[in-house]
Design a protein around this motif. Structure first.
Motif, PDB file in Angstrom:
ATOM      1  N   ASN A  17     -31.365   5.827   5.893  1.00  0.00           N
ATOM      2  CA  ASN A  17     -30.349   5.853   6.945  1.00  0.00           C
ATOM      3  C   ASN A  17     -30.059   7.265   7.443  1.00  0.00           C
ATOM      4  OD1 ASN A  17     -30.086   3.103   6.663  1.00  0.00           O
ATOM      5  ND2 ASN A  17     -28.348   3.244   5.283  1.00  0.00           N
ATOM      6  N   THR A  19     -31.231   9.644   9.271  1.00  0.00           N
ATOM      7  CA  THR A  19     -32.080  10.147  10.346  1.00  0.00           C
ATOM      8  C   THR A  19     -31.253  11.073  11.224  1.00  0.00           C
ATOM      9  OG1 THR A  19     -31.516   8.300  11.780  1.00  0.00           O
ATOM     10  CG2 THR A  19     -33.448   8.015  10.349  1.00  0.00           C
ATOM     11  N   ASP A  20     -31.929  11.844  12.065  1.00  0.00           N
ATOM     12  CA  ASP A  20     -31.210  12.758  12.953  1.00  0.00           C
ATOM     13  C   ASP A  20     -30.282  12.003  13.899  1.00  0.00           C
ATOM     14  OD1 ASP A  20     -32.431  14.962  11.822  1.00  0.00           O
ATOM     15  OD2 ASP A  20     -34.112  14.956  13.250  1.00  0.00           O
ATOM     16  N   GLU A  21     -30.740  10.854  14.365  1.00  0.00           N
ATOM     17  CA  GLU A  21     -29.920  10.064  15.297  1.00  0.00           C
ATOM     18  C   GLU A  21     -28.653   9.558  14.602  1.00  0.00           C
ATOM     19  OE1 GLU A  21     -33.256   8.999  14.719  1.00  0.00           O
ATOM     20  OE2 GLU A  21     -34.003  10.283  16.321  1.00  0.00           O
ATOM     21  N   ASN A  22     -28.807   9.053  13.374  1.00  0.00           N
ATOM     22  CA  ASN A  22     -27.640   8.524  12.660  1.00  0.00           C
ATOM     23  C   ASN A  22     -26.670   9.636  12.292  1.00  0.00           C
ATOM     24  OD1 ASN A  22     -28.686   5.985  12.850  1.00  0.00           O
ATOM     25  ND2 ASN A  22     -29.487   5.925  10.765  1.00  0.00           N
ATOM     26  N   ALA A  24     -26.237  12.405  13.988  1.00  0.00           N
ATOM     27  CA  ALA A  24     -25.561  12.779  15.234  1.00  0.00           C
ATOM     28  C   ALA A  24     -24.499  11.755  15.580  1.00  0.00           C
ATOM     29  CB  ALA A  24     -26.587  12.903  16.358  1.00  0.00           C
ATOM     30  N   LEU A  25     -24.815  10.483  15.359  1.00  0.00           N
ATOM     31  CA  LEU A  25     -23.846   9.417  15.605  1.00  0.00           C
ATOM     32  C   LEU A  25     -22.639   9.579  14.692  1.00  0.00           C
ATOM     33  CD1 LEU A  25     -23.270   6.703  17.076  1.00  0.00           C
ATOM     34  CD2 LEU A  25     -24.409   5.589  15.147  1.00  0.00           C
ATOM     35  N   SER A  28     -20.451  12.384  16.035  1.00  0.00           N
ATOM     36  CA  SER A  28     -19.820  12.166  17.334  1.00  0.00           C
ATOM     37  C   SER A  28     -18.695  11.132  17.289  1.00  0.00           C
ATOM     38  CB  SER A  28     -20.868  11.753  18.362  1.00  0.00           C
ATOM     39  OG  SER A  28     -21.409  10.493  18.006  1.00  0.00           O
TER      40      SER A  28
END
Length: 180
Positions: A17, A19-22, A24-25, A28
């Motif tokens: 889980n 990951t860079d996207e998670n 960042a989420l 934010s």
């Protein structure tokens, strides 16, 4: 089968889980319910046990008393401090060992009672040494810290001496340049 053949245990499956996207989420906004493992776990309380490498452990380690362990107490030991108890048990051990040797030379049938007394003395001796360990750890830590302070003072003095010698050399050089 790979988990059984590795030297170290595999990481938990939720590491996927991260990951860079998670991440960042996570930074934010609030996390969706599907990624609860991105939040750090709460620290364990000091009263509740927690799992470490599959075994229950506690933050507060308490040495159980001899009564809690079901060990017969020694006579005349309650009013002494730890050092006196250790000395008393040491003398009793020496006396009991001499008595055991005497018994073994005359009548070996009675040796089991004396060996049980010696075993009990060793258990008490070991328990009182374990009671003394926090004091020993504190004293050792104090010695380490004093040694570090002394080393830092010595290093600071050497640096100050070097700075002073450098200033003296610069002063001599400036005087020499003024003469020229």
């Amino acid at each position: 089968m790979t988990e059984l053949s590795t030297t170290f245990p595999l990481p938990p499956k939720y590491y996927l889980n991260y990951t860079d996207e998670n991440l960042a989420l996570k930074d934010s906004s609030d996390l969706p319910l599907e990624f609860p493992n991105l939040n750090p776990p709460k620290p364990p309380s000091s009263t509740q046990p927690f799992m470490v490498f599959g075994q229950l452990d506690q933050l507060e380690v308490k040495l159980p008393s001899l009564e809690e362990l079901g060990i017969q107490p020694l006579e005349n030991q309650s009013d002494l401090d730890v050092n006196q108890k250790l000395q008393s048990i040491n003398h009793s051990l020496l006396l009991n060992l001499v008595e055991l040797l005497s018994i073994l030379t005359t009548n070996t049938c009675e040796a089991s009672y004396k060996t049980e007394q010696i075993r009990l003395l060793f258990i008490h001796f070991h328990h009182y040494i374990n009671e003394y360990r926090p004091h020993q750890a504190r004293a050792t830590l104090m010695m380490i810290l004093k040694d570090q302070i002394q080393k830092k003072k010595t290093a600071t003095k050497e640096i100050r001496d070097k700075i002073q010698s450098t200033r003296d050399q610069l002063e001599r050089l400036s005087e020499t340049l003024e003469k020229i």
